[in-house]
Design an enzyme around this catalytic site. Structure first.
Site, mmCIF file in Angstrom:
data_model
loop_
_atom_site.group_PDB
_atom_site.id
_atom_site.type_symbol
_atom_site.label_atom_id
_atom_site.label_comp_id
_atom_site.label_asym_id
_atom_site.label_seq_id
_atom_site.Cartn_x
_atom_site.Cartn_y
_atom_site.Cartn_z
ATOM 1 N N HIS A 1 0.944 -1.059 -0.006
ATOM 2 C CA HIS A 1 -0.078 -0.199 -0.021
ATOM 3 C C HIS A 1 0.642 1.261 0.115
ATOM 4 O O HIS A 1 0.285 2.360 -0.306
ATOM 5 C CB HIS A 1 -1.072 -0.145 1.188
ATOM 6 C CG HIS A 1 -2.108 0.577 0.955
ATOM 7 N ND1 HIS A 1 -3.353 0.217 1.566
ATOM 8 C CD2 HIS A 1 -2.598 1.456 -0.065
ATOM 9 C CE1 HIS A 1 -4.465 1.188 1.079
ATOM 10 N NE2 HIS A 1 -4.020 1.816 0.201
ATOM 11 N N ASP B 1 -9.920 -0.209 3.756
ATOM 12 C CA ASP B 1 -8.792 -0.994 4.412
ATOM 13 C C ASP B 1 -9.132 -1.384 5.801
ATOM 14 O O ASP B 1 -9.666 -0.729 6.299
ATOM 15 C CB ASP B 1 -7.374 0.193 4.382
ATOM 16 C CG ASP B 1 -6.005 -0.638 4.589
ATOM 17 O OD1 ASP B 1 -6.124 -1.590 5.031
ATOM 18 O OD2 ASP B 1 -5.043 0.155 4.180
ATOM 19 N N HIS C 1 -6.699 -1.238 7.841
ATOM 20 C CA HIS C 1 -5.909 -0.400 8.721
ATOM 21 C C HIS C 1 -5.991 0.965 8.281
ATOM 22 O O HIS C 1 -6.317 1.176 7.103
ATOM 23 C CB HIS C 1 -4.228 -0.969 8.512
ATOM 24 C CG HIS C 1 -4.323 -2.497 8.480
ATOM 25 N ND1 HIS C 1 -4.403 -3.410 7.715
ATOM 26 C CD2 HIS C 1 -3.774 -3.024 9.652
ATOM 27 C CE1 HIS C 1 -4.018 -4.639 8.035
ATOM 28 N NE2 HIS C 1 -3.932 -4.447 9.462
ATOM 29 N N ASP D 1 -3.278 2.974 8.116
ATOM 30 C CA ASP D 1 -2.044 3.355 7.288
ATOM 31 C C ASP D 1 -1.680 4.789 7.693
ATOM 32 O O ASP D 1 -1.014 5.796 6.576
ATOM 33 C CB ASP D 1 -2.079 3.024 5.798
ATOM 34 C CG ASP D 1 -2.465 1.654 5.617
ATOM 35 O OD1 ASP D 1 -2.171 0.805 6.434
ATOM 36 O OD2 ASP D 1 -2.872 1.388 4.430
ATOM 37 N N HIS E 1 4.326 0.768 4.268
ATOM 38 C CA HIS E 1 2.995 0.421 3.993
ATOM 39 C C HIS E 1 2.088 0.895 4.949
ATOM 40 O O HIS E 1 0.821 0.851 4.783
ATOM 41 C CB HIS E 1 3.028 -1.044 3.562
ATOM 42 C CG HIS E 1 2.611 -2.051 4.451
ATOM 43 N ND1 HIS E 1 1.962 -3.444 4.208
ATOM 44 C CD2 HIS E 1 3.251 -2.201 5.552
ATOM 45 C CE1 HIS E 1 2.184 -4.046 5.243
ATOM 46 N NE2 HIS E 1 2.772 -3.343 6.205
ATOM 47 N N ASP F 1 -7.583 -2.015 -0.460
ATOM 48 C CA ASP F 1 -6.639 -2.810 0.148
ATOM 49 C C ASP F 1 -7.362 -4.250 0.240
ATOM 50 O O ASP F 1 -8.446 -4.189 1.284
ATOM 51 C CB ASP F 1 -6.110 -2.257 1.447
ATOM 52 C CG ASP F 1 -4.887 -3.152 1.966
ATOM 53 O OD1 ASP F 1 -5.002 -4.396 1.831
ATOM 54 O OD2 ASP F 1 -4.063 -2.696 2.780
ATOM 55 N N ASP G 1 -6.869 -6.492 2.408
ATOM 56 C CA ASP G 1 -7.293 -7.094 3.618
ATOM 57 C C ASP G 1 -8.507 -6.406 4.240
ATOM 58 O O ASP G 1 -8.869 -6.812 5.441
ATOM 59 C CB ASP G 1 -5.913 -6.692 4.321
ATOM 60 C CG ASP G 1 -5.721 -5.372 4.663
ATOM 61 O OD1 ASP G 1 -6.460 -4.390 4.624
ATOM 62 O OD2 ASP G 1 -4.494 -5.154 4.960
ATOM 63 N N GLU H 1 -2.202 -5.056 -2.087
ATOM 64 C CA GLU H 1 -1.705 -6.030 -1.094
ATOM 65 C C GLU H 1 -2.328 -7.278 -1.394
ATOM 66 O O GLU H 1 -2.493 -8.171 -0.417
ATOM 67 C CB GLU H 1 -2.291 -5.585 0.330
ATOM 68 C CG GLU H 1 -1.658 -4.422 0.867
ATOM 69 C CD GLU H 1 -0.516 -4.414 1.396
ATOM 70 O OE1 GLU H 1 0.096 -5.726 1.532
ATOM 71 O OE2 GLU H 1 0.263 -3.396 1.820
#
Length: 326
Positions: free
Chosen positions: A121, A148, A150, A152, A165, A253, A255, A298
């Site tokens: 990312h 995402d 997360h 980030d 990332h 992302d 994830d 990712e």
């Protein structure tokens, strides 16, 4: 760029049912096989995995014109010194982001929609900076939809790992590191009021503080999605990202999706969006018609199962670019 704000009523009547109801786009695919921003290796193969899953052909089946420009040059981690442990491989990642941003700007100048394939990312600093710079030259700003698990939004001072990332949103919002945030000679690249996080569920204490410090108010956690539903969350998110902007960049992302459906990702976290929730989010983005650029990051084939995650990534891309069930 061609006008992207028409609703479904402007669809060409000759399109078969189940294709897409928005005006066709000219799309340029840009691969960025970067994996220096993470501890776990393998996301450098993400662009290839998505291509193998039939990305170009499946977008063209929707009526879009697609050009694949191959991969942007990325150094191999084993040949590089990682440098400062608080921001590992920062110099090399910044160079990759500059190349990515330049390619995105050229793509937009030619009237095409950039579709960036990651990679980790951290490459989003390049793609978002390129889109922001293109529209800044026209005295316009952009929004960002950051989808995402997360946030980030760590910096070298707050990151527990030194993995870049986990820092791209911080860089884009002007929190640092300067090597990333200062691309094209100015910072920040995006405004906090037009920056929206969707689906976050793994945020550390320093990131919570950085979200407040940056002034980002539109943060939708998985609890928000659970309690209020994906449609309500996405409608509010898109209004915020689009308010006073030329449109928005979508940074997806993989994830964000639950590992049950997307096992092959860089940093899996349980409790993510379901298969249908993910498609609904992309379909609502398509319905609004204001997406300026798109990226998927990712995807890690090394830990995937029979390319399931890359195949889902391609499915979601098709939904974001207008694929309909009927």
């Amino acid at each position: 760029m061609p006008k992207e704000t028409e609703g479904p009523s402007s669809a060409p009547q000759s399109l078969p049912r189940g294709t897409q109801s928005l005006p066709p786009r000219r799309i340029r695919i840009l691969g960025v096989p970067l994996d220096m921003g993470a501890s776990r290796r393998g996301v450098d193969m993400g662009p290839s995995a998505m291509r193998v899953a039939g990305l170009e052909a499946r977008l063209e089946a929707l009526g879009h014109r697609v050009t694949d420009s191959g991969n942007i040059l990325v150094e191999i981690a084993e040949t590089q010194a990682f440098g400062d442990p608080t921001a590992r491989y920062l110099k090399q990642i910044a160079e990759t982001c500059r190349r990515t941003g330049d390619k995105v700007i050229k793509t937009l100048e030619e009237g095409l929609t950039p579709f960036v394939l990651g990679g980790d990312h951290s490459l989003a600093v390049g793609s978002v900076s390129g889109v922001a710079e293109f529209y800044r030259r026209q005295n316009q700003k952009i929004g960002v939809l950051w989808i995402d698990a997360h946030s980030d939004i760590n910096t070298p001072e707050t990151s527990p790992s030194g993995n870049v990332h986990g820092m791209p949103l911080a860089a884009l919002l002007g929190l640092g590191p300067d090597a990333l945030g200062g691309l094209y000679g100015y910072s920040p690249k995006i405004s906090p009021e037009n920056t929206v996080l969707v689906g976050v569920r793994d945020i550390d204490a320093a990131e919570r503080a950085n979200i407040r410090r940056a002034g980002v108010g539109e943060v939708y956690t998985m609890r928000d999605i659970d309690e209020r539903g994906m449609r309500t969350v996405m409608e509010e998110a898109l209004r915020a990202a689009g308010r006073g902007t030329a449109g928005y960049h979508v940074s997806l992302d993989m994830d964000w999706i639950d590992p049950e459906d997307a096992p092959g990702v860089g940093t899996p976290v349980r409790g993510g969006a379901t298969y249908r929730e993910a498609h609904l989010a992309m379909e609502i983005i398509a319905d609004h018609g204001r997406m300026l650029s798109f990226e998927i990051v990712e995807v890690n084939p090394v830990i995937d199962e029979h390319n399931r995650t890359a195949d889902l990534a391609v499915e979601l891309a098709c939904s974001a670019f207008g694929k309909k069930i009927l």
